[in-house]
Design a protein around this motif. Structure first.
Motif, short mmCIF file in Angstrom:
data_model
loop_
_atom_site.label_atom_id
_atom_site.label_comp_id
_atom_site.label_asym_id
_atom_site.label_seq_id
_atom_site.Cartn_x
_atom_site.Cartn_y
_atom_site.Cartn_z
N ARG A 5 5.38 4.41 9.26
CA ARG A 5 6.20 5.51 9.78
C ARG A 5 5.50 6.85 9.66
O ARG A 5 5.62 7.71 10.52
N ALA A 6 4.76 7.04 8.59
CA ALA A 6 4.06 8.30 8.34
C ALA A 6 2.71 8.37 9.06
O ALA A 6 2.05 9.41 9.04
N GLY A 7 2.30 7.27 9.68
CA GLY A 7 1.01 7.25 10.35
C GLY A 7 -0.16 7.26 9.38
O GLY A 7 -1.24 7.74 9.72
N GLU A 8 0.05 6.75 8.17
CA GLU A 8 -1.00 6.73 7.15
C GLU A 8 -1.62 5.35 7.05
O GLU A 8 -0.96 4.35 7.31
N ARG A 17 6.98 -0.42 1.36
CA ARG A 17 5.91 0.58 1.19
C ARG A 17 5.01 0.59 2.41
O ARG A 17 4.63 1.65 2.91
N LEU A 18 4.66 -0.59 2.92
CA LEU A 18 3.84 -0.68 4.13
C LEU A 18 4.55 -0.06 5.33
O LEU A 18 3.94 0.63 6.14
N ALA A 19 5.86 -0.30 5.43
CA ALA A 19 6.64 0.30 6.52
C ALA A 19 6.63 1.81 6.41
O ALA A 19 6.55 2.52 7.42
N GLN A 22 4.10 6.59 21.78
CA GLN A 22 3.39 5.34 21.50
C GLN A 22 3.72 4.83 20.11
O GLN A 22 3.91 3.63 19.91
N ARG A 23 3.82 5.74 19.11
CA ARG A 23 4.19 5.32 17.75
C ARG A 23 5.59 4.73 17.76
O ARG A 23 5.85 3.72 17.12
#
Length: 161
Positions: free
Chosen positions: A98-101, A92-94, A42-43
């Motif tokens: 990607r890190a799921g944060e 930074r948002l990307a 899903q991610r």
């Protein structure tokens, strides 16, 4: 599913052909996705779909007159808006995505924070990020809030203090 049906049909055909010693073939288990595999899929789907994030940042009392004000930031195929570091902020948002944060999550109420005052700077971020509504407030009132602010740089400006 098709493989299971074929194996089952072959096993039944062997037993109905009258062979007394025929033993039905075992049906192999189907591979199932574990919840973590499904979440990863899903991610990946969310990341592969181009999305346009649009945020409004209002910063005050940062100690840097050039950083105070209201800024628009759009991230999609190309960074846009009047944010002074749009490309870096979108990257930074990307990275957070990607890190799921979630850089906009508040400090948990039960977290112990050092009582260090980082200055009067405040920021409010509203808009849409990763398909969800954002309304986050930032300050530098204690050690946790200072870390949260620094973690969000360059989305939020660097401040003195």
């Amino acid at each position: 599913m098709l493989l299971r049906s074929l194996v089952l049909a072959a096993a039944l055909a062997g037993t109905t052909a009258g062979a007394a010693s025929a033993v039905p073939l075992p049906v192999p288990p189907l591979p199932l996705l574990s919840p973590s595999d499904q979440q990863a899929d899903q991610r990946a789907d969310r990341q592969s779909v181009p999305r346009s994030d649009s945020l409004t940042l209002t910063v005050s009392r940062s100690g840097n007159p050039a950083a105070d004000g209201t800024w628009e930031l759009t991230c999609g195929e190309r960074p846009g808006g009047d944010h002074p570091a749009a490309a870096e902020a979108c990257e930074r948002l990307a990275g957070f995505a990607r890190a799921g944060e979630d850089p906009f999550a508040p400090v948990p109420a039960d977290r112990m924070c050092t009582q260090v005052y980082g200055g009067a700077a405040t920021a409010q971020v509203t808009g849409v990020w990763q398909g969800r509504r954002i309304d986050a407030r930032f300050s530098r009132a204690n050690g946790c809030e200072i870390d949260r602010w620094k973690n969000a740089e360059p989305i939020l400006p660097s401040v003195r203090g």
